[in-house]
Design a protein around this motif. Structure first.
Motif, PDB file in Angstrom:
ATOM      1  N   ILE A 158       0.865  -1.184   0.000  1.00 20.52           N
ATOM      2  CA  ILE A 158       0.000   0.000   0.000  1.00 20.52           C
ATOM      3  C   ILE A 158       0.900   1.231   0.000  1.00 20.52           C
ATOM      4  O   ILE A 158       1.825   1.327   0.813  1.00 20.52           O
ATOM      5  CB  ILE A 158      -0.929   0.005   1.225  1.00 20.52           C
ATOM      6  CG1 ILE A 158      -1.824  -1.239   1.224  1.00 20.52           C
ATOM      7  CG2 ILE A 158      -1.769   1.287   1.279  1.00 20.52           C
ATOM      8  CD1 ILE A 158      -2.747  -1.342   0.038  1.00 20.52           C
ATOM      9  N   PHE A 159       0.610   2.195  -0.882  1.00 21.87           N
ATOM     10  CA  PHE A 159       1.586   3.266  -1.072  1.00 21.87           C
ATOM     11  C   PHE A 159       1.545   4.328   0.028  1.00 21.87           C
ATOM     12  O   PHE A 159       2.574   4.688   0.580  1.00 21.87           O
ATOM     13  CB  PHE A 159       1.399   3.927  -2.435  1.00 21.87           C
ATOM     14  CG  PHE A 159       2.487   4.929  -2.701  1.00 21.87           C
ATOM     15  CD1 PHE A 159       3.820   4.560  -2.630  1.00 21.87           C
ATOM     16  CD2 PHE A 159       2.186   6.243  -2.995  1.00 21.87           C
ATOM     17  CE1 PHE A 159       4.839   5.471  -2.858  1.00 21.87           C
ATOM     18  CE2 PHE A 159       3.202   7.166  -3.226  1.00 21.87           C
ATOM     19  CZ  PHE A 159       4.526   6.782  -3.156  1.00 21.87           C
ATOM     20  N   TYR A 160       0.387   4.848   0.340  1.00 23.44           N
ATOM     21  CA  TYR A 160       0.315   5.961   1.296  1.00 23.44           C
ATOM     22  C   TYR A 160       0.022   5.432   2.703  1.00 23.44           C
ATOM     23  O   TYR A 160      -0.922   4.664   2.892  1.00 23.44           O
ATOM     24  CB  TYR A 160      -0.782   6.946   0.901  1.00 23.44           C
ATOM     25  CG  TYR A 160      -0.556   7.580  -0.442  1.00 23.44           C
ATOM     26  CD1 TYR A 160       0.378   8.594  -0.610  1.00 23.44           C
ATOM     27  CD2 TYR A 160      -1.275   7.154  -1.556  1.00 23.44           C
ATOM     28  CE1 TYR A 160       0.594   9.167  -1.857  1.00 23.44           C
ATOM     29  CE2 TYR A 160      -1.065   7.726  -2.805  1.00 23.44           C
ATOM     30  CZ  TYR A 160      -0.129   8.726  -2.949  1.00 23.44           C
ATOM     31  OH  TYR A 160       0.082   9.294  -4.179  1.00 23.44           O
ATOM     32  N   PRO A 161       0.819   5.842   3.689  1.00 22.05           N
ATOM     33  CA  PRO A 161       0.564   5.346   5.059  1.00 22.05           C
ATOM     34  C   PRO A 161      -0.858   5.645   5.539  1.00 22.05           C
ATOM     35  O   PRO A 161      -1.479   4.814   6.212  1.00 22.05           O
ATOM     36  CB  PRO A 161       1.603   6.102   5.897  1.00 22.05           C
ATOM     37  CG  PRO A 161       2.701   6.451   4.930  1.00 22.05           C
ATOM     38  CD  PRO A 161       2.027   6.681   3.613  1.00 22.05           C
ATOM     39  N   ALA A 162      -1.388   6.834   5.192  1.00 29.02           N
ATOM     40  CA  ALA A 162      -2.748   7.170   5.637  1.00 29.02           C
ATOM     41  C   ALA A 162      -3.755   6.172   5.077  1.00 29.02           C
ATOM     42  O   ALA A 162      -4.681   5.745   5.777  1.00 29.02           O
ATOM     43  CB  ALA A 162      -3.114   8.593   5.191  1.00 29.02           C
ATOM     44  N   ILE A 163      -3.571   5.788   3.823  1.00 28.34           N
ATOM     45  CA  ILE A 163      -4.496   4.824   3.205  1.00 28.34           C
ATOM     46  C   ILE A 163      -4.363   3.463   3.889  1.00 28.34           C
ATOM     47  O   ILE A 163      -5.362   2.782   4.144  1.00 28.34           O
ATOM     48  CB  ILE A 163      -4.213   4.709   1.687  1.00 28.34           C
ATOM     49  CG1 ILE A 163      -4.483   6.059   0.983  1.00 28.34           C
ATOM     50  CG2 ILE A 163      -5.045   3.589   1.059  1.00 28.34           C
ATOM     51  CD1 ILE A 163      -5.917   6.505   0.961  1.00 28.34           C
ATOM     52  N   GLY A 164      -3.151   3.069   4.225  1.00 27.28           N
ATOM     53  CA  GLY A 164      -2.963   1.811   4.940  1.00 27.28           C
ATOM     54  C   GLY A 164      -3.704   1.809   6.262  1.00 27.28           C
ATOM     55  O   GLY A 164      -4.353   0.822   6.633  1.00 27.28           O
TER      56      GLY A 164
END
Lengths: 191, 191
Positions: free
Chosen positions: B154-160
């Motif tokens: 998953i690229f963006y930590p917030a999205i994870g």
């Protein structure tokens, strides 16, 4: 166009003018582009963070001390700044415009205003301490209930709509999160 | 500083350089100001609108086709544009990055990322029709459940963090609205 954010006429990277409009490869929107250095200017909507502070059914409104709308009333709210969360922005604006330290409780409204490219993110908050006088943005702060609120003197239509809903809901004792615009939207009572 | 939004070096109104930093009268923040024409530059955080599309417990992720993070996975989401509501922005980004027409249902996350001056406004959505192939921003779109989701990609930590919460909540069948940042925040189950 928001007068605080006029469209660029010169390239902010190299100073060249005039700029040109184009849809960059792989993009879907018209952008301003510098023909000299190829810099692309992305101009996006801005977030206004603020709070409804409720003390026993009365809420705090600010009488505007700076243009536009001097003398008219609004919720404490203002443009979110770099380096802060939405909650921090809402609490900072409340402090600046009311002198109150508050605890930000829960999201209340995600209110898009496409004509001015703004999004109001309004939270419910509770008063912790009334620490100082309001800053220069407010002439005064007063507490109002539904019956004595200066409905005709609310400055921003979005704020008027948010306040109307707040007091309507107050009769039911149940607050949700609104998401939408002036024209359409939904209140989400998540269970 | 976001590489898409570098700090201005020339005045976008008159082209003058260098700009100076100052706290304007009545303001509380440092701004870039043009010493030639007095134009003030306000640079505010930007909203990324997107959606979690759930089909029977599996959600749609996009494999990034453009930098940064080519080949890694994320929710369909992108910068909100002028003239649209947050819901319209989320639905547009979903269409661009997945080819799916969706109905935006309810707010799911108001996620501030102060280090990059971004706010993710993520909604839950339902699929209406898978109309076309995704645009150039996505290599492909796939449906994932908690067990086969490429968590390490998953690229963006917030999205994870948003996805982790979504699947954790899925076990309870109860979704709230998160508001906060990577470090702190609250899930609001409004009743």
């Amino acid at each position: 166009m928001n007068p605080r954010h006029p469209a660029a006429r010169h390239c902010p990277q190299c100073g060249h003018a005039p700029l040109e409009q184009c849809v960059p490869p792989g993009d879907t929107h018209l952008r301003l582009r510098c023909p000299a250095c190829a810099h692309l200017i992305y101009d996006n909507p801005r977030v206004i963070a603020g709070a409804i502070i409720d003390e026993g059914g009365r809420i705090a409104l600010c009488q505007r001390g700076i243009p536009p709308g001097v003398g008219r009333w609004t919720l404490p709210a203002g443009f979110m700044e770099h380096g802060e969360s939405v909650e921090e922005a809402a609490a900072r604006e409340v402090m600046e415009e009311t002198g109150m330290r508050v605890e930000i409780r829960s999201p209340y409204s995600i209110f898009s205003v496409p004509p001015t490219n703004e999004i109001y993110l309004i939270y419910r908050a509770t008063l912790v301490a009334h620490e100082t006088e309001p800053g220069p943005e407010s002439l005064q702060v007063q507490w109002f209930g539904a019956n004595d609120l200066p409905w005709q003197e609310i400055f921003y239509p979005a704020i008027g709509q948010i306040l109307t809903r707040y007091f309507d809901e107050g009769l039911t004792g149940r607050h949700g999160v609104y998401s939408g615009s002036m024209e359409s939207g939904h209140i989400h009572f998540i269970s």
